[in-house]
Design a protein around this motif. Structure first.
Motif, PDB file in Angstrom:
ATOM      1  N   PRO A 166       4.363  -3.490  -1.201  1.00 39.06           N
ATOM      2  CA  PRO A 166       4.628  -2.353  -1.579  1.00 39.06           C
ATOM      3  C   PRO A 166       4.671  -2.043  -3.004  1.00 39.06           C
ATOM      4  CG  PRO A 166       6.260  -3.716   0.622  1.00 39.06           C
ATOM      5  CD  PRO A 166       4.917  -4.692   0.377  1.00 39.06           C
ATOM      6  N   GLN A 167       4.687  -3.869  -3.874  1.00 41.06           N
ATOM      7  CA  GLN A 167       4.635  -3.632  -5.272  1.00 41.06           C
ATOM      8  C   GLN A 167       3.612  -2.398  -5.741  1.00 41.06           C
ATOM      9  OE1 GLN A 167       6.747  -6.915  -6.792  1.00 41.06           O
ATOM     10  NE2 GLN A 167       9.065  -6.611  -7.078  1.00 41.06           N
ATOM     11  N   ALA A 168       2.877  -2.391  -4.879  1.00 33.94           N
ATOM     12  CA  ALA A 168       1.322  -2.162  -5.749  1.00 33.94           C
ATOM     13  C   ALA A 168       1.385  -1.462  -4.849  1.00 33.94           C
ATOM     14  CB  ALA A 168       0.104  -3.407  -5.437  1.00 33.94           C
ATOM     15  N   LEU A 169       1.860  -0.979  -4.383  1.00 34.93           N
ATOM     16  CA  LEU A 169       1.861   0.699  -3.491  1.00 34.93           C
ATOM     17  C   LEU A 169       2.364   1.530  -4.083  1.00 34.93           C
ATOM     18  CD1 LEU A 169      -0.083   2.174  -1.616  1.00 34.93           C
ATOM     19  CD2 LEU A 169       2.145   1.781   0.290  1.00 34.93           C
ATOM     20  N   GLU A 170       3.452   1.629  -4.913  1.00 33.40           N
ATOM     21  CA  GLU A 170       4.785   2.041  -5.299  1.00 33.40           C
ATOM     22  C   GLU A 170       3.751   3.230  -6.643  1.00 33.40           C
ATOM     23  OE1 GLU A 170       7.857   0.146  -6.058  1.00 33.40           O
ATOM     24  OE2 GLU A 170       8.586   0.166  -3.722  1.00 33.40           O
ATOM     25  N   PRO A 171       2.890   2.350  -7.798  1.00 32.21           N
ATOM     26  CA  PRO A 171       2.371   3.279  -8.543  1.00 32.21           C
ATOM     27  C   PRO A 171       1.299   4.232  -8.005  1.00 32.21           C
ATOM     28  CG  PRO A 171       2.535   1.048  -9.138  1.00 32.21           C
ATOM     29  CD  PRO A 171       2.230   1.021  -7.991  1.00 32.21           C
ATOM     30  N   LEU A 172       0.620   3.808  -6.935  1.00 36.83           N
ATOM     31  CA  LEU A 172      -0.327   4.525  -6.355  1.00 36.83           C
ATOM     32  C   LEU A 172       0.385   5.876  -5.340  1.00 36.83           C
ATOM     33  CD1 LEU A 172      -2.398   1.977  -4.702  1.00 36.83           C
ATOM     34  CD2 LEU A 172      -2.740   3.569  -7.271  1.00 36.83           C
ATOM     35  N   LEU A 173       0.960   6.125  -5.275  1.00 33.20           N
ATOM     36  CA  LEU A 173       2.355   6.662  -4.739  1.00 33.20           C
ATOM     37  C   LEU A 173       2.840   8.019  -5.861  1.00 33.20           C
ATOM     38  CD1 LEU A 173       3.963   4.297  -2.286  1.00 33.20           C
ATOM     39  CD2 LEU A 173       2.486   6.152  -1.344  1.00 33.20           C
ATOM     40  N   ALA A 174       3.694   6.907  -6.697  1.00 33.43           N
ATOM     41  CA  ALA A 174       3.308   8.427  -7.078  1.00 33.43           C
ATOM     42  C   ALA A 174       2.496   9.368  -7.750  1.00 33.43           C
ATOM     43  CB  ALA A 174       4.019   7.442  -8.290  1.00 33.43           C
ATOM     44  N   ARG A 175       1.483   8.526  -7.900  1.00 31.74           N
ATOM     45  CA  ARG A 175      -0.030   9.681  -8.185  1.00 31.74           C
ATOM     46  C   ARG A 175       0.003  10.550  -7.090  1.00 31.74           C
ATOM     47  NH1 ARG A 175      -1.116   5.244 -11.395  1.00 31.74           N
ATOM     48  NH2 ARG A 175      -2.849   5.263  -9.750  1.00 31.74           N
ATOM     49  N   ALA A 176       0.129  10.346  -6.059  1.00 30.93           N
ATOM     50  CA  ALA A 176      -0.509  11.415  -5.320  1.00 30.93           C
ATOM     51  C   ALA A 176       0.230  12.361  -4.256  1.00 30.93           C
ATOM     52  CB  ALA A 176      -0.209  10.297  -3.589  1.00 30.93           C
ATOM     53  N   SER A 177       0.277  13.247  -3.875  1.00 35.05           N
ATOM     54  CA  SER A 177       0.259  14.640  -3.355  1.00 35.05           C
ATOM     55  C   SER A 177       0.638  14.575  -1.483  1.00 35.05           C
ATOM     56  CB  SER A 177      -0.121  15.412  -4.159  1.00 35.05           C
ATOM     57  OG  SER A 177      -1.727  15.764  -3.688  1.00 35.05           O
ATOM     58  N   VAL A 178      -0.470  13.814  -1.033  1.00 35.29           N
ATOM     59  CA  VAL A 178      -0.670  13.906   0.054  1.00 35.29           C
ATOM     60  C   VAL A 178      -1.134  12.305   1.064  1.00 35.29           C
ATOM     61  CG1 VAL A 178      -1.802  14.602   2.244  1.00 35.29           C
ATOM     62  CG2 VAL A 178      -1.728  16.594   0.571  1.00 35.29           C
ATOM     63  N   LEU A 179      -0.187  11.801   1.404  1.00 34.26           N
ATOM     64  CA  LEU A 179      -0.379  10.862   2.409  1.00 34.26           C
ATOM     65  C   LEU A 179      -1.738  10.979   3.414  1.00 34.26           C
ATOM     66  CD1 LEU A 179       2.296   8.412   2.037  1.00 34.26           C
ATOM     67  CD2 LEU A 179       0.562   8.716   0.150  1.00 34.26           C
ATOM     68  N   ALA A 180      -3.145   9.686   4.095  1.00 33.09           N
ATOM     69  CA  ALA A 180      -3.673   9.540   5.129  1.00 33.09           C
ATOM     70  C   ALA A 180      -3.519   7.972   5.124  1.00 33.09           C
ATOM     71  CB  ALA A 180      -4.881   9.810   5.021  1.00 33.09           C
ATOM     72  N   VAL A 181      -2.071   7.310   6.255  1.00 33.21           N
ATOM     73  CA  VAL A 181      -2.010   6.543   6.135  1.00 33.21           C
ATOM     74  C   VAL A 181      -1.827   6.326   7.652  1.00 33.21           C
ATOM     75  CG1 VAL A 181       0.624   4.936   7.085  1.00 33.21           C
ATOM     76  CG2 VAL A 181      -0.063   6.164   5.064  1.00 33.21           C
ATOM     77  N   GLY A 182      -2.558   4.310   8.619  1.00 33.96           N
ATOM     78  CA  GLY A 182      -3.416   4.522   9.294  1.00 33.96           C
ATOM     79  C   GLY A 182      -3.790   3.891   9.641  1.00 33.96           C
ATOM     80  N   PRO A 183      -5.918   4.156   9.282  1.00 29.99           N
ATOM     81  CA  PRO A 183      -7.131   3.751   9.897  1.00 29.99           C
ATOM     82  C   PRO A 183      -7.036   2.330   8.789  1.00 29.99           C
ATOM     83  CG  PRO A 183      -6.950   6.175   8.858  1.00 29.99           C
ATOM     84  CD  PRO A 183      -5.835   5.514   8.464  1.00 29.99           C
ATOM     85  N   GLY A 184      -7.622   1.757  10.595  1.00 30.11           N
ATOM     86  CA  GLY A 184      -7.478   0.018  10.088  1.00 30.11           C
ATOM     87  C   GLY A 184      -5.811  -0.682   9.136  1.00 30.11           C
ATOM     88  N   LEU A 185      -5.659   0.027   9.583  1.00 25.85           N
ATOM     89  CA  LEU A 185      -4.040  -0.493   8.723  1.00 25.85           C
ATOM     90  C   LEU A 185      -3.715  -1.480   9.435  1.00 25.85           C
ATOM     91  CD1 LEU A 185      -1.525   0.108   6.860  1.00 25.85           C
ATOM     92  CD2 LEU A 185      -0.626   1.693   8.563  1.00 25.85           C
TER      93      LEU A 185
END
Length: 493
Positions: free
Chosen positions: A301-320
């Motif tokens: 999660p810590q590594a994901l949070e900076p990416l979330l801050a720059r995103a406007s839309v999420l696509a979550v699930g493929p190969g998750l």
């Protein structure tokens, strides 16, 4: 409804019967006059699709659908054709009895269906007028055997209103059902002709029987067909920041392909920027295959949070995946509250752990995932795809794409759109991943979840139809992306 909306309206069997009543009450047409119009429309369809046909076999049931068949048979005899009529039994209603008398008066014999099951051996076309829209059970006895023999014979079949054995409401076939080459349906489209086992209908044509648009538009349809559409041209001063930033989250060990396909589909749909949050090991291959994507190794999660801050839309699930890594990223992504497309293991995790979803969310389950989300069986989902899609949209307060033959797009208020495109070649790995990316890419370009789902589902299926011109077998998910680019820009394909 405008004329174009009338032509995309889908009705239940009960609504279709009510339209018949309104045609008689408000249009001054008797049931027999409607039969006459239906038979003329069907004979016209027969001539257009099989212009060299001169001998037909007509299978007539005991209801009004059989009445349509008798009058069609009479028209064919009057045109000099050879006609064989097989009847399940004597007509049950006054209009159907009158239709049979008219055929017999033309000199045409009627044989009992149990005695003439090879009548189609020399027929150019077989006309299915056994059952209409009222049948919601499996055909039995002589009718079932007749249908089995007809399907085995492989003759061209014209079905009147709906193939016998296919349910008008849900597109299910609880037993044996006629495999039609062409179906001419009367007054309005029935929703079962466009989802589930709708392939039994073959090519579907609508014969309005001369009824005015106002008569059909006086009734609110149960659902509508999607229409072809594209995005408008971009302003000449457009730059990448105007077109959103998709962050695709997924790609556990061994599943880099899933997240890569979803991400590239988002880029090909027109998202300004696409980032990928995935396992470290996947980054080199993604950079090699598609360097335009910004792939990041994310170990938690810590590594994901900076990416979330720059995103406007999420696509979550493929190969998750559903392990600790996937669950942690899933939780963190949902907590961000960004517009969201949730697919694959993103849906499986939701089925296990109910969460409040962002207001702009699209869920894209196939029937198995839909069953887990509702706590029912896959058979339950397929038994009534319309009700299932609506139930999912209500329960999760999201836009839902129930995938499958005749994909449905539903929103919480009960509105449903049906995709009339697509082909069996789409039954291959990765198709759902590309759809996820397309939907996210559209949302990145300021489309609402509903508009993105309606446009994206249509684009995905239409691109697959273009790609399948080279054959359905062997169609790959990434084959869709070349025609997709032309379609989304409104260019000819």
């Amino acid at each position: 409804m405008t004329a174009s909306l009338v032509d995309t309206a889908l009705f239940t069997a009960a609504q279709s019967r009510e339209l018949d009543v309104r045609a008689s009450r408000d249009g001054g047409l008797s049931g027999y006059e409607l039969m006459q119009r239906a038979s003329h429309a069907a004979f016209s369809t027969l001539g257009r699709h099989w212009p060299d046909a001169r001998r037909i076999a007509v299978l007539c049931g005991t209801g009004n659908n059989g009445g349509d068949g008798y009058l069609l048979a009479a028209l064919a005899r009057e045109a000099g054709w050879q006609v064989d009529v097989l009847a399940l039994g004597p007509p049950a209603g006054d209009d159907a009895r009158a239709a049979r008398r008219h055929f017999e008066a033309s000199g045409g014999p009627v044989r009992d269906a149990s005695q003439g099951q090879n009548a189609w051996n020399d027929a150019d076309v077989v006309v299915d007028a056994l059952y209409g829209t009222g049948l919601n059970r499996a055909p039995e006895g002589v009718a079932a055997e007749l249908i089995r023999l007809l399907n085995a014979a492989g003759r061209p079949v014209l079905a009147l209103d709906i193939p016998s054995g296919l349910t008008a409401d849900n597109g299910t076939a609880p037993g044996v059902a006629v495999q039609a080459s062409v179906t001419v349906t009367f007054i309005a489209y029935k929703r079962g002709l466009f989802t589930g086992r709708c392939g039994l209908a073959g090519t579907v044509e609508l014969a309005r029987l001369g009824l005015p648009d106002a008569m059909v538009s006086s009734m609110e349809p149960d659902a509508r067909l999607l229409s072809e559409s594209a995005l408008p041209p971009r302003p000449r001063d457009s730059y990448k920041g105007d077109n959103g930033h998709v962050l695709a989250v997924g790609g556990d060990h061994g599943t880099a392909g899933a997240i890569c396909m979803a991400s590239e589909a988002a880029a090909r749909t027109g998202a300004g920027l696409v980032s990928v949050a995935t396992r470290d090991e996947n980054v080199p291959s993604i950079n090699t295959v598609r360097p335009e994507l910004m792939a990041h190794g994310v170990n938690g999660p810590q590594a994901l949070e900076p990416l979330l801050a720059r995103a406007s839309v999420l696509a979550v699930g493929p190969g998750l995946g559903q392990g600790a890594w996937g669950h942690a990223l899933w939780t963190t992504a949902l907590d961000a509250g960004l517009p969201l497309v949730l697919d694959a293991d993103g849906l499986n995790l939701l089925a296990k752990e109910q969460r409040e979803l962002p207001s702009q969310t699209i869920l894209t389950p196939h029937p198995g995932e839909a069953a887990r989300l509702l706590g029912v069986t896959t058979a339950d989902i397929q038994a009534d795809r319309f009700d299932s899609a609506r139930a999912l949209a209500r329960q999760y307060r999201s836009v839902v794409v129930l995938k499958g033959n005749g994909s449905l797009v539903a929103r919480p208020d009960g509105c449903v759109m049906v995709c009339p495109w697509g082909n069996p070649g789409m039954a291959s790995g990765g198709m759902g991943d590309t759809l996820t990316g397309i939907l996210a890419g559209l949302m990145a370009q300021q489309l609402s979840a509903w508009d993105a789902a309606c446009l994206g589902v249509g684009l995905h299926a239409r691109a697959a139809d273009v790609a399948a011109r080279d054959g359905e077998r062997g169609l790959l998910a990434m084959d869709l992306l070349v025609p997709l680019r032309r379609l989304i820009n409104g260019l000819p394909v």
